[in-house]
Design a protein around this motif. Structure first.
Motif, PDB file in Angstrom:
ATOM      1  N   GLN A  71       0.527  -1.131  -0.118  1.00  0.00           N
ATOM      2  CA  GLN A  71       0.180  -0.119  -0.151  1.00  0.00           C
ATOM      3  C   GLN A  71       0.580   0.926   0.213  1.00  0.00           C
ATOM      4  O   GLN A  71       1.270   1.869  -0.439  1.00  0.00           O
ATOM      5  CB  GLN A  71      -1.193  -0.159   1.115  1.00  0.00           C
ATOM      6  CG  GLN A  71      -2.321  -1.204   1.330  1.00  0.00           C
ATOM      7  CD  GLN A  71      -2.374  -0.635  -0.284  1.00  0.00           C
ATOM      8  OE1 GLN A  71      -3.076  -0.647  -0.649  1.00  0.00           O
ATOM      9  NE2 GLN A  71      -3.086  -2.262  -0.629  1.00  0.00           N
ATOM     10  N   HIS A  72       1.616   0.925   0.375  1.00  0.00           N
ATOM     11  CA  HIS A  72       2.578   2.040   0.636  1.00  0.00           C
ATOM     12  C   HIS A  72       3.375   2.419  -0.627  1.00  0.00           C
ATOM     13  O   HIS A  72       4.438   3.426  -0.191  1.00  0.00           O
ATOM     14  CB  HIS A  72       3.788   2.525   2.522  1.00  0.00           C
ATOM     15  CG  HIS A  72       3.019   2.262   3.800  1.00  0.00           C
ATOM     16  ND1 HIS A  72       2.399   3.225   4.011  1.00  0.00           N
ATOM     17  CD2 HIS A  72       2.214   1.322   3.848  1.00  0.00           C
ATOM     18  CE1 HIS A  72       1.895   3.015   5.077  1.00  0.00           C
ATOM     19  NE2 HIS A  72       2.240   1.947   5.008  1.00  0.00           N
ATOM     20  N   ILE A  73       4.231   1.877  -1.130  1.00  0.00           N
ATOM     21  CA  ILE A  73       4.895   1.606  -1.745  1.00  0.00           C
ATOM     22  C   ILE A  73       4.358   1.396  -3.362  1.00  0.00           C
ATOM     23  O   ILE A  73       5.233   1.675  -3.999  1.00  0.00           O
ATOM     24  CB  ILE A  73       6.139   0.816  -1.553  1.00  0.00           C
ATOM     25  CG1 ILE A  73       5.794  -0.989  -1.910  1.00  0.00           C
ATOM     26  CG2 ILE A  73       7.096   1.121  -0.694  1.00  0.00           C
ATOM     27  CD1 ILE A  73       6.839  -1.834  -1.915  1.00  0.00           C
ATOM     28  N   LYS A  74       3.171   0.983  -3.703  1.00  0.00           N
ATOM     29  CA  LYS A  74       2.871   0.802  -4.517  1.00  0.00           C
ATOM     30  C   LYS A  74       3.639   1.973  -6.490  1.00  0.00           C
ATOM     31  O   LYS A  74       2.570   1.840  -7.286  1.00  0.00           O
ATOM     32  CB  LYS A  74       1.276   0.305  -4.670  1.00  0.00           C
ATOM     33  CG  LYS A  74       0.609   2.475  -4.445  1.00  0.00           C
ATOM     34  CD  LYS A  74      -1.215   1.042  -4.064  1.00  0.00           C
ATOM     35  CE  LYS A  74      -1.825   2.527  -3.334  1.00  0.00           C
ATOM     36  NZ  LYS A  74      -3.714   2.186  -2.903  1.00  0.00           N
ATOM     37  N   THR A  75       3.415   3.325  -5.668  1.00  0.00           N
ATOM     38  CA  THR A  75       3.018   4.415  -6.254  1.00  0.00           C
ATOM     39  C   THR A  75       4.819   3.822  -7.239  1.00  0.00           C
ATOM     40  O   THR A  75       5.021   4.282  -8.054  1.00  0.00           O
ATOM     41  CB  THR A  75       3.473   5.929  -5.940  1.00  0.00           C
ATOM     42  OG1 THR A  75       4.289   5.200  -4.938  1.00  0.00           O
ATOM     43  CG2 THR A  75       2.252   6.056  -5.649  1.00  0.00           C
TER      44      THR A  75
END
Length: 1619
Positions: free
Chosen positions: A1193-1197
């Motif tokens: 969720q935190h690194i999907k970008t």
């Protein structure tokens, strides 16, 4: 005239009348003269002698008219009458003479009284020898002078000058008269020089002359040996001379100094052993008279002993007495021994021998009384009761009527001499002490007056003081001389007597004398003599010698033995007797010490040594407070105490105690003497106790204690020597000895602390520290018994004084902290008890600076490895301490800051840095840090239970009370406490021992999950990591503003990583849980507490820290500051900085990298395989994979294809890991259930998350679809080809019974099937997607499905191929249209052959169905095959023109193959008709035919395909028929196999179907060749007619019937065409 008649009658009357006249004083001087003359005549005629004497007496006494000649005549008259024959007259006359002489001297006294006031200075008497130079004297004095002078003449046997008419005179009478005059009228002689002159010139020479026979006489020398006969001494004269001498010395010593010297020397000589007994006796009596007059003795001393060239008279007297006594013992008395009064009532014979033994025997036997006596070396001398103390009542000096020397009873002289000595001592001491006392009071008052404010009289005052001191110096010199002169002699004599005494009273007196002398010497500071007397008493105590053996009653001791014991010596030999005399000496010593302790000085040593010996023998043992109580000595069977002494013991012990109690009245110097003596005694006792375990003598130690206790009020002056010595005692190897040393020391300390000092201890910190210091010193002693005592003392001090220790706390805590692990359980337990008491009761009362020490001490107990419970409880204490810090936070903080300021100032003055742990942090924070650091140390203790408890406590305290810390301090907590701890735990865990621990001490069983050190450390690692992670999670808002949060984050991740990769399932799993925990943070500040207002507007959110709502002392202390405010407080005034997203992203990427490293390391298969290969557990892998979604969720970008690849590797690896056979029953479902393991679910979830993210994500993300398909398809393959894990050999669960296999492969079927479902779903969504098309996803799906489809019945699970088929159908239904769409692009070219092969492999599988397949099942399976064919007929063949030709050809061939059914050889006869896939063949055939002759043929090639298919079919039918005919012929009567029959029937049916179809088809569509082949069948069919099977026959009929249509005439008919 009447008297002149000489008629008795008349004379009587006349004399009576004269007497009456005289009594009325009517007689004149002349008449008196006449009367005297008349009386003279009567006397000469011997008439009325008594009456005469009476008359003379009346005449002289009533008045003073008679004097001079008349008087002398009257006196002579009396003398003459004294020497008549008549006894009565004699005696009366003697009495009258005495009276008359007295009268004469009384007149002088009266006359002096009258002229007293007008007296002139008498003219100095000239030294001429004219005896009549009395002209200066008054009348009465003249008479007296003349009378006295004549008495001297008469005694000297010369003619009188004045008493004219004397006829005879005896010396004895004369001496008596002289004595009485001298005795009664000394003042006359002292006032009138004339008389003094007489004394000097007449009396003294006379006495000396008369003494001469006595001096020369030697007893025992026979007359023959000496040429001239020596005049023998004559008792009456000698005795009277001695009386005169006594008077002279007593009354006129001052006048006759020189003469007295001679007299005294004579007296001394008379005591010589060679003088007659009676002479010695009277001489002793005379000396006794002198001895009771101390002032006189003093004068002797001044006049003789202190003058340079004079005889030392006083010394000689004393020495003479001594040698006299000695001589009595040495020379058997020549007195009649049988005169010994035999009062004992026994028939003691007269000889001395029996007299010696007799009393002794009686003494032992008891019952009879023993005479008091002296006994020495066989000489037995009774003690007679000769005189009352203090008065010299003589016996033999009073025997004036005896002419012969009397017999002196045995022992008389000794008794008198004895009394002389006693009186001498008594007199001297009383006198000197009296004067000393006076002098002291005078000097005191003098100093007091001088110290008054200055007045005019000051000078004269000081003048008087100096006079005073001069006077005192003089008198002190006299006293010292007296003592010096007499002490040697006295001591010698007294010691001898003491030695010889057998009588209690006598002994008592002797001892008393020695005691008073010792005290006197002490007061005068005469050390030598003092010590000598004390030594004598002490010697007397040990009379019976150290080495005397048991004394038999018959031996020479008449003393009752009251106790027998071992002597106090290094090598005791024999036993020691204590007689009652020894006990008496003892009492005296006690008395001496008690009353005269102040003057003993260095003699204390002697006294105490002796007392110690007594105590030892009597077996007195020290009790509470150092008092000695009767307690039997453990040692020596030889110790015997009689009842007599037993009853005395309490008394002795009491006196001993009182003696030391009285030390409180000693001055400081004397007290030091006492202490020093006790110390050196104790040192001796210690020396003796070395090297043996005998009972030591504890006397000195006990008494040091007692002395200390009573001198508490001035304890400072003796504390150091006292405790210094006791500390030495405490180190003694002998346990009894050191036990008492410790007892004494601790009692003193306790008493010192409880004593109400002035000023009180609370104001006198120096004294308090002084008192506590020895307690600390005890810590240097390693003997456990001492330490127990020390700690018990601490406990009692805490219980009684805990509130008021103040500055003493560091010392007390230091004592507890000084206990080391190796010092035994009981010690540690006691020390810990003290600590518990401190923590529960005294934290509020101690200075805050000591709290750190408390923390350290508590921590040190946690580290003790003796007793687990103590370690655990001490951790509990640390928790309580932390609670206390929390509750009293503000107060402690204030106090510490104050203290800090002081220290800072001192440090600055000295120019040094302030040195304390964790320095830059504020002091209150330092306190917390110390607490945390201590707990941190405990977290790496070797014992698992301690580590666990400490870890929980550490994290709870940081969690609960961490908010109290300054913001900057958190930096220290993170780096110095938490990470430091993690490092140590990691290190210990990785190096821990893998050896199995058999049992946990005793018979405690250890669970297998904890049976090695490694496993136990694992638990610690788990706890620690979880704790740190939790702090990072809950306190993130505090930590993130610290500058180096990202570094800390990296370190934490590193720890999580190393734990996760550790070869321990428990640790690794826990590491992941911690990982999950730190990832659960959504934003840096928790939402609930996100400050939406600047801290200035304070929205207060109560934060109850931990679970403890701290209340302290009734004051609620809730932390109500909001987080915002708190952050504000930390960061100064600006609002809290919420860190920017960029930094946040970096943190997440760091986490992703860690996750990747953990995943790739843990799932990589091992290179080699042996028993010890570590394989990660399922829960671990599950947890690992479960972390991904949250992290994603935190690194999907920024998640790229690369990352996806990495993820894929990990997922694949994780799923491939086998399960250990031990765990399989818990993880694996039973083989029949199709269930996913949680790991597999997690993997799918992870992919699902990704897929959903891609769905909504940008275009760039969607290129990841194919990768996801690849991943899923790889999983699908597992259904048929379970993955290999390295080289590891795995078995399937079916064989894994009884845990034969180490590792069990999972049942991957459910997982593969679920993956397949996911694929289908996903494909349905994404089939048209560019990436999906380009990457040939459909082809890959088909390729993957081909595997299970081709295996069909050989699949591990039946469900697999069924699912594969249904999936294939679903996928194709979506994918084929897409494929047709892109036909021109060639993107699907390679897919078609794959698909054809797949159909082929599935429909014509090489695997045989299982034997037990039921008919219903079979039919079901057949219907699946039919579905596939239907798909072909609906989805493929109609679009043949969009599809590659070869593919269509392959399909036709397949249909063809299916339409002629080849039988399965395994069918039974009964089933054969069903088992032929009739339905399937029919559908195939129909499809085939349908597409062969469909009217919709658009391209020539289609027709070609169908033709080809038909020719194949016809050829096939021909073959079957031929074979059948052959077999039929060969079989003869036997029926053919059922399958073959079925086959032929099918073929026949097919032929009839074919012909029907052909007929329906338009003729132009049918190739001539086809017809030819059909017709060619006919002959073969005909041949079959011979068959015996009715079924075949009926089928044959049907087949033959359609041939009728071919029945045409030959060619011509053909030419005509058909109708």
């Amino acid at each position: 005239m009447g008297c002149g008649t000489k008629e008795p009658k008349i004379t009587q009357l006349c004399l009576a009348a004269i007497q009456r006249l005289m009594s009325h004083e009517v007689v004149s001087e002349a008449a008196a003269g006449n009367i005297i003359n008349m009386l003279w005549q009567l006397m000469e005629n011997s008439l009325e002698e008594l009456k005469l004497l009476q008359t003379v007496l009346v005449l002289l006494t009533t008045n003073t008219v008679v004097h001079d000649e008349a008087l002398s005549k009257a006196i002579v008259l009396c003398f003459r009458l004294h020497f008549t024959k008549d006894n009565i007259t004699n005696n009366t006359a003697a009495a009258t003479v005495r009276q008359v002489v007295t009268v004469v001297f009384e007149r002088v006294v009266a006359e002096d009284e009258r002229y007293k006031d007008t007296i002139d200075q008498p003219v100095a008497v000239q030294g001429n020898s004219n005896r009549r130079s009395v002209s200066t004297l008054k009348p009465c004095a003249k008479d007296a002078y003349m009378l006295f002078q004549d008495l001297c003449q008469l005694v000297n046997a010369d003619a009188p000058y004045w008493l004219v008419g004397m006829t005879e005179m005896t010396r004895t009478f004369g001496l008596e008269l002289l004595e009485s005059v001298l005795n009664d009228f000394p003042q006359v002689f002292l006032q009138h020089q004339e008389f003094s002159f007489l004394l000097k010139e007449r009396v003294c020479p006379l006495v000396i002359k008369l003494f001469s026979p006595n001096i020369k006489f030697r007893q025992g020398s026979s007359t023959s040996s000496s040429p001239a006969p020596v005049e023998k001494p004559y008792f009456p004269i000698c005795m009277r001379l001695l009386r005169v001498v006594s008077v002279l010395i007593k009354q006129f010593y001052s006048l006759l100094v020189t003469e007295c010297e001679i007299f005294l020397s004579l007296l001394v000589k008379f005591l010589d052993a060679d003088k007659p007994q009676w002479l010695r006796a009277v001489a002793v009596e005379s000396i006794h008279r002198l001895c009771v007059q101390p002032q006189l003795l003093r004068s002797f001393c001044q006049s003789y002993d202190m003058k340079q060239h004079s005889t030392k008279v006083f010394r000689d007297i004393v020495n003479a007495l001594g040698s006299f006594i000695q001589s009595l013992f040495l020379v058997p008395s020549t007195g009649n021994t049988s005169a010994t009064p035999n009062q004992t009532g026994s028939n003691a014979s007269g000889n001395t021998g029996s007299a010696q033994t007799n009393p002794g025997v009686l003494g032992m036997g008891g019952g009879a009384t023993v005479l008091p006596a002296f006994e020495y070396r066989g000489t037995w001398i009774p003690i007679l009761n000769v005189t009352v103390q203090g008065s010299a009542k003589a016996t033999y000096l009073e025997m004036l009527d005896k002419v012969e020397p009397p017999t002196i009873p045995e022992g008389y002289a000794m008794s008198v001499a004895f009394h002389c000595l006693l009186d001498l001592v008594r007199g001297i001491t009383t006198m000197i002490e009296g004067e000393l006392g006076e002098a002291e009071t005078v000097s005191q008052t003098a100093t007091e007056t001088t110290s008054l404010p200055a007045q005019s009289s000051e000078q004269q005052d000081s003048q008087s003081v100096s006079d005073q001191s001069e006077k005192e110096l003089v008198s002190r010199a006299v006293w010292e001389e007296m003592v010096n002169a007499c002490w040697c002699g006295l001591l010698a004599a007294l010691s001898l007597l003491l030695d010889a005494s057998t009588d209690e009273a006598a002994t008592e007196n002797i001892l008393k004398a020695e005691l008073t002398m010792a005290a006197l010497c002490g007061r005068l500071g005469l050390v030598t003599s003092r010590d000598a007397f004390i030594t004598a008493i002490c010697k007397a105590y040990s009379i019976q010698g150290q080495n005397v053996q048991m004394i038999s009653p018959s031996s020479e001791s008449h003393q009752q033995v009251v106790a027998v014991g071992q002597p106090l010596a290094l090598q005791p030999q024999g036993t020691v007797m204590l007689t009652s005399k020894n006990i008496q000496c003892m009492r005296t010593l006690l008395n001496l010490a008690h009353c005269h302790g102040a003057v003993l000085g260095t003699s204390w040593q002697l006294v105490l040594a002796t007392l110690q010996h007594l105590v030892w023998i009597l077996g007195l043992k020290p009790g509470v407070g150092g008092a000695l109580k009767p307690g039997r000595a453990v040692e020596g069977p030889s110790t015997v105490l009689t009842t007599a002494v037993m009853t005395d013991l309490p008394v002795i012990s009491n006196i001993l105690s009182r003696l030391f109690e009285s030390s409180q009245y000693l001055d400081d110097v004397s007290l030091h003497h006492l202490i020093n003596a006790l110390c050196s005694l104790s040192l001796e006792a210690m020396d003796m106790a070395y090297g043996n375990n005998k009972e030591p003598s504890l006397f000195a130690v006990a008494k040091l204690l007692e002395t200390g206790l009573v001198n508490m009020h001035r304890i400072e002056i003796l504390w150091r020597p006292l405790t210094g010595h006791l500390l030495e005692v405490c180190q003694h190897p002998n346990s009894r000895m050191r036990e008492w040393g410790a007892e004494a020391l601790t009692s003193l300390i306790k008493a010192g602390l409880t004593f109400s000092h002035d000023p009180p201890l609370s104001q006198n910190q120096r004294l308090q520290l002084l008192l506590l210091n020895p307690l600390k010193e005890l810590s240097n002693i390693s003997h456990p018994d001492i330490r127990i005592k020390q700690l018990e003392c601490v406990l009692q001090i805490l219980q009684s004084q805990g509130d008021s220790l103040g500055p003493g706390w560091p010392l007390v805590l230091g004592v507890m902290g000084a206990i080391r692990s190796d010092q035994g359980e009981s010690l540690i337990r006691t020390a810990f008890q003290c600590l518990q008491l401190v923590v529960t009761d005294f934290l509020p009362t101690m200075p805050c600076t000591c709290l750190q020490i408390v923390v350290e001490v508590a921590g040190s107990f946690g580290l003790h490895n003796q007793e687990l419970n103590i370690s655990l409880t001490s951790i509990g204490l640390l928790w309580n301490i932390s609670d206390y810090f929390f509750q009293r936070g503000e107060i402690i903080e204030k106090e510490l800051n104050k203290e800090e300021a002081v220290l800072q100032k001192q440090a600055e003055e000295k120019g040094v840095m302030l040195n304390r742990p964790f320095h830059p942090a504020p002091p209150f924070d330092c306190l917390w840090l110390c607490l945390y650091a201590k707990l941190g140390e405990l977290c790496v203790d070797p014992r698992p239970a301690v580590r666990k408890s400490a870890g929980q406590t550490l994290f709870s305290t940081i969690g609960a009370h961490g908010t109290l810390l300054q913001h900057s301090t958190w930096h220290t907590v993170i780096w110095k406490v938490l990470f430091h701890l993690l490092d140590r735990v990691r290190e210990s865990s990785t190096t821990a021992d893998k050896e199995k621990i058999e049992s946990g001490g005793g018979n405690i069983l250890i669970h297998h999950s904890r049976d090695t050190a490694e496993k136990q450390w694992a638990e610690t690692w788990v706890l620690t990591l979880a704790g740190v992670a939790r702090i990072f999670n809950t306190r993130r808002y505090l930590l993130q503003p610290l500058g180096d949060f990202s570094q800390a984050w990296d370190v934490l991740l590193d720890h999580i990583q190393s734990a996760a990769l550790s070869k321990n399932n428990e640790v690794s799993l826990a590491a992941l849980k911690s990982f999950q925990e730190i990832l659960q943070i959504v934003s840096p500040v928790r939402d609930s507490e996100k400050p939406d207002t600047p801290p200035a507007i304070n929205v207060s959110v109560p934060v109850v820290v931990g679970t403890t709502t701290a209340t302290s002392l009734g004051r609620s202390f809730m932390r109500t500051d909001s987080i915002g405010e708190r952050l504000g407080r930390y960061n100064g005034s600006e609002p809290p900085v919420i860190t920017d997203e960029i930094e946040d992203l970096n943190l997440w990427w760091a986490a992703w990298n860690s996750w990747y490293r953990i995943g790739s390391e843990s799932t990589r298969p091992p290179i080699t395989c042996d028993k010890l290969t570590f394989i990660p557990s399922q829960p671990f892998l599950t947890a690992l994979i479960q972390i991904f979604p949250a992290l994603y969720q935190h690194i999907k970008t920024g998640f790229s294809m690369d990352d996806l690849q990495k993820l894929g590797v990990i997922l694949h690896g994780a799923v491939s890991v086998p399960i250990s056979s031990d765990a399989s029953p818990f993880i694996l479902p039973s083989y029949t259930e199709a269930v996913l393991t949680s790991l597999q679910e997690a993997v799918l979830t992870a992919l699902d998350v990704l897929q959903k993210a891609i769905c909504v994500g940008s275009e760039s993300m969607q290129i990841m679809y194919p990768a996801i398909f690849d991943q899923l398809l790889a999983f699908v393959e597992f259904s048929c080809k379970p993955p290999q894990y390295g080289q590891l050999e795995t078995k399937h669960i079916a064989n894994a019974k009884y845990n034969q296999a180490e590792w069990v492969a999972l049942n991957y079927v459910p997982f593969a099937e679920r993956s397949l479902e996911v694929v289908v779903d996903l494909y349905q969504k994404t089939a048209c997607h560019k990436a999906v098309v380009t990457e040939k996803v459909l082809q890959n799906i088909i390729k993957t499905l081909r595997i299970p489809l081709s295996l069909k019945y050989s699949c591990p699970s039946e469900s697999t191929w069924k699912l594969a088929v249904s999936s294939l159908l679903k996928v194709l239904s979506i994918g084929l249209p897409v494929a047709r769409q892109h036909a021109s692009s060639g993107k699907f070219d390679s897919m078609w052959p794959e698909l054809a092969n797949t159909f082929e492999d599935f429909l014509f599988t090489k695997s045989t169905p299982p034997d037990n397949l039921s008919i219903q099942e079979f039919q079901k399976n057949e219907s699946i095959d039919v579905e596939v064919v239907q798909l072909i007929s609906t989805e493929i063949l109609p679009y043949a023109n969009f599809i590659p030709k070869e593919f269509v050809g392959q399909i036709m061939t397949m249909l063809n193959k299916g339409s002629i059914h080849s039988q399965s050889s395994s069918f039974t006869e009964a089933e054969i008709d069903i088992r032929m896939r009739e339905e399937f063949s029919k559908v195939c055939f129909e499809t085939l035919l349908q597409f062969s002759f469909s009217n919709k043929v658009t391209t020539p090639q289609e027709g070609y395909i169908s033709r080809m298919a038909l020719s194949v079919l016809l050829k096939r039918s021909q073959d079957v028929l031929h074979r059948y005919i052959e077999d039929e012929r060969l079989s003869g009567k036997c029926p053919l196999p059922r399958q073959q029959v079925t086959e032929i029937i099918f073929v026949l049916k097919a032929v009839s179907t074919l012909i029907d179809s052909l007929k329906k088809t338009q003729p132009e569509n049918v190739d001539a060749n086809t017809w030819a082949q059909v017709i060619a069948l006919y002959p073969t069919l005909v041949e079959c007619i011979t068959c015996s099977s009715s079924e075949v026959c009926s089928a044959l009929k049907e087949a033959l019937v359609p041939f009728k249509d071919f029945m045409h005439p030959p060619a011509s008919k053909v030419q005509n065409g058909e109708s």
